[in-house]
Motif scaffolding. Structure first.
Motif, PDB file in Angstrom:
ATOM      1  N   SER A 105       0.837  -1.204   0.000  1.00 52.46           N
ATOM      2  CA  SER A 105       0.000   0.000   0.000  1.00 52.46           C
ATOM      3  C   SER A 105       0.871   1.254   0.000  1.00 52.46           C
ATOM      4  O   SER A 105       0.542   2.251  -0.660  1.00 52.46           O
ATOM      5  N   VAL A 106       1.991   1.217   0.728  1.00 48.10           N
ATOM      6  CA  VAL A 106       2.925   2.337   0.743  1.00 48.10           C
ATOM      7  C   VAL A 106       3.584   2.472  -0.625  1.00 48.10           C
ATOM      8  O   VAL A 106       3.734   3.573  -1.165  1.00 48.10           O
ATOM      9  N   ILE A 107       3.966   1.336  -1.196  1.00 48.78           N
ATOM     10  CA  ILE A 107       4.583   1.329  -2.522  1.00 48.78           C
ATOM     11  C   ILE A 107       3.613   1.875  -3.565  1.00 48.78           C
ATOM     12  O   ILE A 107       3.996   2.689  -4.426  1.00 48.78           O
ATOM     13  N   GLU A 108       2.343   1.475  -3.476  1.00 45.40           N
ATOM     14  CA  GLU A 108       1.341   1.975  -4.428  1.00 45.40           C
ATOM     15  C   GLU A 108       1.197   3.487  -4.338  1.00 45.40           C
ATOM     16  O   GLU A 108       1.130   4.182  -5.363  1.00 45.40           O
ATOM     17  N   GLY A 109       1.168   4.015  -3.119  1.00 51.96           N
ATOM     18  CA  GLY A 109       1.079   5.465  -2.949  1.00 51.96           C
ATOM     19  C   GLY A 109       2.277   6.176  -3.553  1.00 51.96           C
ATOM     20  O   GLY A 109       2.139   7.236  -4.185  1.00 51.96           O
ATOM     21  N   MET A 110       3.468   5.585  -3.392  1.00 49.17           N
ATOM     22  CA  MET A 110       4.677   6.186  -3.959  1.00 49.17           C
ATOM     23  C   MET A 110       4.681   6.100  -5.490  1.00 49.17           C
ATOM     24  O   MET A 110       5.180   7.002  -6.175  1.00 49.17           O
ATOM     25  N   ILE A 111       4.117   5.027  -6.042  1.00 53.90           N
ATOM     26  CA  ILE A 111       4.045   4.897  -7.502  1.00 53.90           C
ATOM     27  C   ILE A 111       3.091   5.937  -8.076  1.00 53.90           C
ATOM     28  O   ILE A 111       3.369   6.541  -9.124  1.00 53.90           O
ATOM     29  N   ILE A 112       1.971   6.165  -7.404  1.00 52.24           N
ATOM     30  CA  ILE A 112       1.033   7.194  -7.856  1.00 52.24           C
ATOM     31  C   ILE A 112       1.719   8.555  -7.887  1.00 52.24           C
ATOM     32  O   ILE A 112       1.562   9.328  -8.833  1.00 52.24           O
ATOM     33  N   ALA A 113       2.508   8.841  -6.842  1.00 51.21           N
ATOM     34  CA  ALA A 113       3.264  10.100  -6.814  1.00 51.21           C
ATOM     35  C   ALA A 113       4.270  10.147  -7.959  1.00 51.21           C
ATOM     36  O   ALA A 113       4.441  11.182  -8.617  1.00 51.21           O
TER      37      ALA A 113
END
Length: 432
Positions: A105-113
């Motif tokens: 979930s943290v990785i997904e948020g960073m990918i969106i950024a």
């Protein structure tokens, strides 16, 4: 559709058998936020973040939408994404849970950024003590890359190239300050920079940089998946979403919980669903909010307090990192503050004189009250020292030392006065 009183950030942690498994993550709406984001106009993404009104979960509570807009408007072809996982506030362990049990979930948020800002590189600066969790997170990164969510031409989008690298810290509390963290990533001494310029303009390697907390990044996919208004409705008008809280101290049910912003503080403390009341059977006396740098509140004054940003601000308190350390009526406030002062004195990086010397002098002065050797004028001296360290320190470490001290003085002055020597022996023998 998400509803109040249901887990959002911790939902998968109670269901997934293997936290690093991408396929299992997708079974629980994993990467749905990213897949929706890549179909959206970038201005629309920013509008959803504004509407969600997610305040930064690292402690400063700055609106995430404003921070992202600042970086979006910053000039420069190279921009960096940084996740601050240097969780160092005593009493705080929420980021640890996300990194260990829901790293994707943290990785997904960073990918969106990374997609929004066309960044090629992201970094997660992780606390050095989290060595085992660093291995878990690296496994999650590797699995995400194998599945096509990291690396070259992500999701088949030409030119969407993005990698995330783990940087291991060395356990310095001051590196939780964003500019000190960036210095550490660059291989320099982890000491704060002079600001301005803002990190969104001159950050990592002098390039525009986004720095957000672990919990903040984990909330981004939820916002884009469910919509900004739905996320905001989980909280209050002045702060959307849910909040991870860490209950510790003299509370029966110590642990990590997810609550909707706007819940009564009394429910957090006394309901069996959360705190369950005093663990010692004695009345609760005070609460230290948001970690060592946060203010202290007297329980007697918090009967009607609402746990939200504005609710705590109304009582001169703050959510901070989400730590809630509860103490019963056997704990002397001065004894407690000595341990807080010792923490600050130990963790000061030494860059600026007000903090380097001031934190040590504050500790020495508080210790005089514990041995009943303080003079009457020491109370005024303590207040002046707190003011000077707050106003003259270079970063948030020294600037926040006074928060717990001043609130302790405000609500329990009699316990400081009890540490003042009541009789001073006369000097005999004709002076020096």
């Amino acid at each position: 559709m998400i509803q109040r009183n249901q887990p959002v950030l911790l939902e998968r942690t109670m269901k997934m058998k293997q936290a690093t498994n991408v396929e299992e993550y997708q079974q629980y709406q994993g990467f749905a936020g990213l897949l929706k984001a890549i179909e959206m106009d970038k201005e629309t993404i920013l509008a959803e973040l504004d509407l969600a009104h997610l305040r930064g979960r690292g402690g400063a509570a700055f609106p995430l939408g404003k921070k992202w807009r600042h970086l979006y408007g910053a000039k420069g072809d190279t921009k960096y994404i940084v996740c601050n996982a240097d969780e160092g506030e005593p009493g705080t362990f929420k980021d640890k849970a996300l990194l260990e049990h829901d790293p994707l979930s943290v990785i997904e948020g960073m990918i969106i950024a990374g997609f929004l800002f066309s960044a090629k590189a992201g970094y997660i600066y992780m606390r050095g003590e989290y060595l085992r969790i660093q291995k878990i997170f690296q496994e999650a990164l590797d699995n995400a890359e194998k599945a096509g969510f990291l690396g070259e031409n992500i999701l088949g989008i030409e030119g969407f190239n993005y990698k995330i690298t783990i940087i291991s810290g060395a356990g310095a509390y001051v590196c939780g300050e964003n500019s000190a963290l960036l210095n550490s990533i660059e291989g320099k001494t982890g000491r704060p920079r002079v600001k301005p310029p803002h990190l969104a303009d001159v950050g990592l390697y002098f390039k525009p940089t986004l720095v957000n907390n672990v919990e903040s990044f984990a909330g981004i996919p939820v916002i884009l998946r469910e919509g900004g208004q739905a996320y905001r409705d989980l909280g209050t008008e002045d702060g959307g979403g849910t909040k991870l809280i860490c209950l510790s101290g003299h509370i029966k049910n110590r642990g990590l919980y997810e609550v909707n912003l706007g819940i009564p503080l009394k429910e957090i403390l006394y309901s069996e669903e959360y705190g369950g009341g005093s663990s010692t059977g004695r009345p609760l006396k005070f609460i230290h909010f948001g970690g060592q740098s946060g203010p202290i509140g007297a329980v007697r004054n918090l009967e009607e307090c609402i746990y939200s940003y504005e609710g705590l601000w109304d009582h001169d308190l703050a959510i901070g990192s989400g730590a809630i350390v509860v103490m019963d009526d056997q704990v002397n406030i001065v004894d407690y503050l000595v341990s807080v002062a010792a923490f600050f004195a130990h963790e000061s990086c030494g860059k600026c004189t007000p903090c380097r010397l001031g934190t040590t002098r504050i500790l020495e002065l508080l210790e005089k009250f514990t041995t009943r050797s303080a003079a009457p004028e020491d109370l005024e001296r303590l207040e002046k020292m707190l003011m000077h360290v707050t106003n003259l320190s270079a970063c948030g470490l020294g600037q926040s030392v006074a928060n717990p001290m001043k609130s302790g003085l405000r609500y329990f002055p009699e316990e400081f006065e009890a540490g003042i020597q009541t009789a001073v022996g006369s000097v005999k023998g004709g002076g020096w």
